[in-house]
Design an enzyme around this catalytic site. Structure first.
Site, PDB file in Angstrom:
ATOM      1  CB  CYS A 150      -1.062  -0.107   1.138  1.00 41.65           C
ATOM      2  SG  CYS A 150      -1.839   1.291   1.470  1.00 41.65           S
ATOM      3  CB  CYS A 153      -0.678   2.604   4.131  1.00 45.85           C
ATOM      4  SG  CYS A 153      -2.124   1.768   3.403  1.00 45.85           S
ATOM      5  CG  ASP A 154       3.110   1.081   4.480  1.00 48.88           C
ATOM      6  OD1 ASP A 154       2.791   1.474   5.456  1.00 48.88           O
ATOM      7  OD2 ASP A 154       3.148   0.034   3.783  1.00 48.88           O
TER       8      ASP A 154
END
Ligand code: NAP
Length: 317
Positions: A150, A153-154
């Protein structure tokens, strides 16, 4: 049992039986819940992740949802969820582990991994799909230590660093574009020389100085010490990177329904746009069903269709 007592028990049980249990709180499930509520059906949504909104939350920017151009995917998910909350849709955290059709109540008995049991006269299954893995050495070992599925997200952890994005679909292209704004260098590695993803995004990537597109290249291994340090390709090249974002498609979440409804050869539930499956009272919506285009907009319309199909099914019973 005395006749009157039996009737009372049956009535009580019927009261506790939902009209519709929606499984999944992504765009398809939330849309199904809103339509079910508006059709005056009793409904609950089971969600695997507390306050989850499905895959849409992982999209940095959704450019093709009519009327909301360029909206951040996480915000879009929140908007969808708050719409369902305005209709007082109850959410239930848990993972469905078993469905049984009961003749006694003419309903589905749904068991959750947390031990809870729900009864519903119809099911709308909108559980979506999970990330496919590359299956190469180092992938599991460095999970969370340089291997991510992701970018939204990261991505921030890789600011100013070099990363690989693996894949050739829309997700890989969107991820590469998103990461190109944060990272020093992005290698987009695809196993073929043709991309499935949007030509417009590919063109944007070609214009980026810090993006290198490597085609017809197979990832052989992810290497490192405590964290990822490089990605080895089958042709002998080794890319020095701090992270790899794997975006090689999705696998439908159909493990717990494979004994109940018909699946196609790739594991998707066979259902048309009405959401009807080969099992009475069991409807499928969103990415989990057989369809040509898996997008937020088609998931939302699937949810609406499945709810209307469920209402019709309950009316005709
Ligand atoms: P996808 O379209 O299935 O693409 C997966 C990519 O990964 C393909 O290029 C495939 O290569 C590659 N791949 C699969 N297995 C691999 C392996 N073992 N090793 C190396 N490469 C592998 O998946 P997706 O990109 O996640 O998209 C899923 C759906 O969501 C699509 O319908 C997509 O259009 C949609 N989506 C849309 C948007 C948007 O509209 N902005 C954003 C994200 C996703 P091959 O091409 O060689 O098969």
């Amino acid at each position: 049992m005395q006749g009157e007592t039996k009737n009372i028990i049956q009535e009580e049980s019927a009261k506790r039986t939902l009209d519709v249990l929606v499984v999944g709180s992504g765009p398809a499930g939330l849309s199904a819940a809103v339509y079910a509520k508006r059709a005056s059906m009793s409904v609950k949504v089971v969600e695997k992740m507390y306050m989850g909104t499905g895959q849409v939350a992982e999209s940095g920017r959704v450019d093709n949802y009519l009327g909301l151009p360029g909206m951040n995917g996480y915000e879009m998910g929140e908007v969808f969820r708050s719409h369902a909350q305005e209709f007082d849709v109850p959410f239930l955290e848990g993972e469905v582990c078993r469905f049984e059709k009961s003749r006694d109540c003419d309903c589905w008995i749904v068991k959750l991994s947390n031990g809870e049991v729900q009864k519903a006269r119809a099911i709308i299954y909108a559980a979506g799909a999970k990330h496919r893995h590359l299956g190469v050495p180092g992938e599991e070992e460095f999970g969370g230590r340089g291997v991510s599925y992701c970018a939204v997200c990261d991505g921030a952890f890789y600011r100013g660093k070099s990363v690989v994005v693996a894949g050739g679909g829309d997700t890989a292209l969107d991820d590469a574009l998103y990461l190109s704004e944060l990272c020093e260098k992005v290698y987009l590695v695809h196993r073929r020389d043709k991309f499935r993803g949007a030509a417009a995004t590919l063109e944007k990537l070609r214009q980026k100085e810090n993006v290198e597109i490597i085609t017809s290249a197979v990832i052989k291994e992810i290497l490192g010490d405590k964290r990822v340090q490089s990605v080895a390709l089958a042709d002998g090249r080794c890319l020095a990177v701090s992270g790899i974002f794997i975006a090689v498609g999705m696998i439908p979440e159909t493990e717990c329904v494979k004994e109940i409804v018909a699946l196609d050869e790739s594991g998707y539930i066979v259902a048309d746009e009405t959401g009807r499956t080969n099992k009475d009272g069991f409807f499928a919506a969103g990415d989990v069903r057989t369809k040509q285009l898996r997008q937020v907009i088609t998931a939302v319309s699937d949810g609406a269709n499945a709810a209307i199909s469920a209402a019709e099914y309950l009316r005709n019973k």
